[in-house]
Design an enzyme around this catalytic site. Structure first.
Site, PDB file in Angstrom:
ATOM      1  CB  SER A  79      -0.874  -0.028   1.252  1.00 40.42           C
ATOM      2  OG  SER A  79      -1.503   1.220   1.437  1.00 40.42           O
ATOM      3  NE  ARG A  80      -2.119   5.568  -2.234  1.00 42.16           N
ATOM      4  CZ  ARG A  80      -3.116   6.435  -2.366  1.00 42.16           C
ATOM      5  NH1 ARG A  80      -2.942   7.516  -3.103  1.00 42.16           N
ATOM      6  NH2 ARG A  80      -4.277   6.234  -1.793  1.00 42.16           N
ATOM      7  CG  ASP A 121     -15.408   2.159 -13.861  1.00 42.07           C
ATOM      8  OD1 ASP A 121     -14.319   1.910 -13.307  1.00 42.07           O
ATOM      9  OD2 ASP A 121     -16.502   1.882 -13.348  1.00 42.07           O
ATOM     10  CE1 TYR A 177       0.237   0.402  -3.642  1.00 41.13           C
ATOM     11  CE2 TYR A 177       0.525   1.778  -5.586  1.00 41.13           C
ATOM     12  CZ  TYR A 177      -0.211   1.417  -4.473  1.00 41.13           C
ATOM     13  OH  TYR A 177      -1.392   2.062  -4.199  1.00 41.13           O
ATOM     14  CG  HIS A 211      -4.509  -0.360 -14.046  1.00 39.64           C
ATOM     15  ND1 HIS A 211      -5.702  -0.694 -14.647  1.00 39.64           N
ATOM     16  CD2 HIS A 211      -4.816  -0.155 -12.736  1.00 39.64           C
ATOM     17  CE1 HIS A 211      -6.670  -0.696 -13.745  1.00 39.64           C
ATOM     18  NE2 HIS A 211      -6.154  -0.365 -12.577  1.00 39.64           N
ATOM     19  CE  LYS A 247     -13.187  -2.442 -15.197  1.00 40.55           C
ATOM     20  NZ  LYS A 247     -13.763  -1.695 -14.046  1.00 40.55           N
TER      21      LYS A 247
HETATM   22  N1  NAP Z   1     -13.495  -6.180 -11.578  1.00 43.15           N
HETATM   23  C1  NAP Z   1     -14.380  -5.385 -11.032  1.00 43.15           C
HETATM   24  O1  NAP Z   1     -15.518  -5.740 -10.794  1.00 43.15           O
HETATM   25  C2  NAP Z   1     -13.986  -4.009 -10.635  1.00 43.15           C
HETATM   26  C3  NAP Z   1     -14.854  -3.271  -9.835  1.00 43.15           C
HETATM   27  C4  NAP Z   1     -14.441  -2.031  -9.389  1.00 43.15           C
HETATM   28  C5  NAP Z   1     -13.229  -1.527  -9.806  1.00 43.15           C
HETATM   29  N2  NAP Z   1     -12.416  -2.238 -10.618  1.00 43.15           N
HETATM   30  C6  NAP Z   1     -11.133  -1.685 -11.064  1.00 43.15           C
HETATM   31  O2  NAP Z   1     -10.233  -1.711  -9.967  1.00 43.15           O
HETATM   32  C7  NAP Z   1      -9.456  -0.510  -9.951  1.00 43.15           C
HETATM   33  C8  NAP Z   1      -9.588   0.112  -8.565  1.00 43.15           C
HETATM   34  O3  NAP Z   1     -10.933   0.432  -8.313  1.00 43.15           O
HETATM   35  P1  NAP Z   1     -11.525   0.543  -6.820  1.00 43.15           P
HETATM   36  O4  NAP Z   1     -12.967   0.802  -6.992  1.00 43.15           O
HETATM   37  O5  NAP Z   1     -11.081  -0.606  -6.005  1.00 43.15           O
HETATM   38  O6  NAP Z   1     -10.790   1.876  -6.349  1.00 43.15           O
HETATM   39  P2  NAP Z   1     -10.546   2.395  -4.867  1.00 43.15           P
HETATM   40  O7  NAP Z   1     -11.507   1.775  -3.908  1.00 43.15           O
HETATM   41  O8  NAP Z   1     -10.462   3.872  -4.962  1.00 43.15           O
HETATM   42  O9  NAP Z   1      -9.107   1.807  -4.498  1.00 43.15           O
HETATM   43  C9  NAP Z   1      -7.967   2.112  -5.234  1.00 43.15           C
HETATM   44  C10 NAP Z   1      -6.726   1.934  -4.360  1.00 43.15           C
HETATM   45  O10 NAP Z   1      -5.594   2.279  -5.157  1.00 43.15           O
HETATM   46  C11 NAP Z   1      -4.595   2.887  -4.352  1.00 43.15           C
HETATM   47  N3  NAP Z   1      -4.186   4.161  -4.966  1.00 43.15           N
HETATM   48  C12 NAP Z   1      -2.958   4.448  -5.458  1.00 43.15           C
HETATM   49  N4  NAP Z   1      -2.885   5.687  -5.934  1.00 43.15           N
HETATM   50  C13 NAP Z   1      -4.108   6.226  -5.747  1.00 43.15           C
HETATM   51  C14 NAP Z   1      -4.636   7.512  -6.015  1.00 43.15           C
HETATM   52  N5  NAP Z   1      -3.912   8.494  -6.573  1.00 43.15           N
HETATM   53  N6  NAP Z   1      -5.917   7.736  -5.693  1.00 43.15           N
HETATM   54  C15 NAP Z   1      -6.655   6.771  -5.132  1.00 43.15           C
HETATM   55  N7  NAP Z   1      -6.198   5.538  -4.847  1.00 43.15           N
HETATM   56  C16 NAP Z   1      -4.924   5.269  -5.146  1.00 43.15           C
HETATM   57  C17 NAP Z   1      -5.173   3.048  -2.956  1.00 43.15           C
HETATM   58  O11 NAP Z   1      -4.644   2.004  -2.171  1.00 43.15           O
HETATM   59  P3  NAP Z   1      -3.433   2.252  -1.122  1.00 43.15           P
HETATM   60  O12 NAP Z   1      -3.776   3.537  -0.425  1.00 43.15           O
HETATM   61  O13 NAP Z   1      -3.486   1.067  -0.271  1.00 43.15           O
HETATM   62  O14 NAP Z   1      -2.152   2.358  -1.898  1.00 43.15           O
HETATM   63  C18 NAP Z   1      -6.669   2.829  -3.141  1.00 43.15           C
HETATM   64  O15 NAP Z   1      -7.258   2.235  -2.019  1.00 43.15           O
HETATM   65  C19 NAP Z   1      -9.965   0.369 -11.088  1.00 43.15           C
HETATM   66  O16 NAP Z   1      -9.064   0.346 -12.175  1.00 43.15           O
HETATM   67  C20 NAP Z   1     -11.283  -0.254 -11.496  1.00 43.15           C
HETATM   68  O17 NAP Z   1     -11.539  -0.201 -12.893  1.00 43.15           O
HETATM   69  C21 NAP Z   1     -12.784  -3.480 -11.026  1.00 43.15           C
END
Ligand code: NAP
Length: 325
Positions: free
Chosen positions: A33-34, A175, A55, A76, A94
């Protein structure tokens, strides 16, 4: 045990860790994590023994069989590169990257290093989607002429959120439009023509888009994608002999309705058996254990084609992200 490392601790990273816990032969060994605090909290929640505050430190762990990248879209490519440079196989959420140029860099690196790489298009590995591929291959609905796919949900407008922020690759296409494009690609392959129209909202990203894909065979796909409007999330595949509908959401399917004209309609209930992420995690483990560098179900050249189509669509809308300038 197949030992996973996870990059980031957000919503989907949590869901993926739950999916891994549903497999008998896999474990989340480490998280990066960050912040140490978020890594520790995630580690406690998912019994991940090793917790890193960057990371890069996670990628350097020598005991990982693969790393799952679950950061917002623009990270990514750099996160995949960090893992591949460290010599670890990668499953990336994705959309694979922001654009095709980034993805080419990532794919070339994986191929140079001889490491497994895959886009996390989880729907493809779900039991009902596997069944759909069998039905299509059997020719039961004849030649496919028209495919209708929609995926839209109403998110509250928040220009800071990754869904709306251009600097985080916001917009419906990257998205969720990717799910529909990927589904169409699985059913009909590469389109010859792509037409579209989008409404760019207050923050400058696509909030609604309508897309038509045309194929050499004469078949057509229509796609609606939206982040300010909820739609039925259906995929209907219309062939010369019948029709298949995926329910309740085509991207998280658990029921297939098969209508063959002149015969009784059949409704197949196909349980998910897990939270969905278990199936994609199992596919990565299967491939890595077999020494495969990609999955036949979600190959890299297909991910590249999908990224090129998304570049073309955004080009039609005049939508460029700040990191592309
Ligand atoms: N397969 C699916 O069903 C599905 C569903 C939703 C999303 N996704 C994909 O998964 C990815 C993440 O989505 P999410 O909804 O999980 O996002 P999220 O809840 O905002 O989490 C993203 C994580 O990335 C890290 N991060 C690193 N740099 C960041 C920044 N500048 N701003 C915010 N977060 C940052 C953070 O973790 P740390 O603080 O721990 O580093 C954060 O908790 C997206 O690309 C999305 O398309 C896929």
């Amino acid at each position: 045990m197949f030992r996973w490392g996870i990059i980031s601790t957000g919503r989907i990273a949590n869901d993926f860790a739950v999916g891994v816990s549903q497999l008998p032969d896999a474990t989340v060994l480490a998280v990066g994590s960050r912040t140490q605090q978020a890594a520790d909290a995630f580690g406690d929640r998912h019994s991940a023994e090793r917790r890193y505050d960057s990371y890069e430190a996670l990628a350097a762990d020598p005991d990982l069989d693969a790393i799952y990248v679950a950061t917002p879209h623009p990270f990514h490519a750099p996160n995949c590169i960090t893992c591949l440079e460290a010599g670890v196989a990668v499953l990336c959420e994705k959309p694979f990257t922001i654009n095709a140029a980034e993805l080419e860099q990532v794919v070339n690196l994986a191929r140079e290093k001889g490491l497994f790489l895959m886009e996390g298009m989880w729907s493809r590995f779900m039991p009902a989607t596997r069944k759909l591929r069998e039905l299509l291959a059997s020719g039961v609905i004849g030649d496919i002429n028209i495919v209708d796919i929609d995926f839209g949900f109403r998110a509250p407008f928040n220009p800071q959120h990754r869904l709306f922020a251009p600097e985080l690759g916001g917009g419906a296409l990257l998205d969720i439009g990717i799910y529909s494009l990927s589904f169409a690609s699985m059913v009909l392959g590469k389109p010859q023509r792509v037409l579209s129209m989008a409404h760019l909202g207050e923050s400058g990203v696509d909030e609604n888009a309508a897309i038509i894909l045309g194929y050499e065979s004469g078949a057509l796909t229509t796609i609606n994608t939206a982040i300010r409007t909820t739609t039925p999330h259906q995929a209907v595949i219309n062939g010369t002999l019948g029709r298949i509908t995926m329910h309740p959401q085509y991207w998280f399917p658990q029921r297939i309705t098969l209508e063959v004209y002149g015969r009784e309609t059949s409704v197949m209930e196909i349980p998910m058996n897990g939270n969905g992420f278990n199936h994609e995690a199992a596919e990565v483990a299967r491939c890595v254990r077999n020494g495969q560098l990609e999955s036949e179900i979600m190959p890299l050249d297909e991910s590249l084609e999908l990224m090129r189509t998304m570049d073309e669509l955004r080009g039609q809308w005049g939508l460029r992200y700040p990191m592309e300038d």
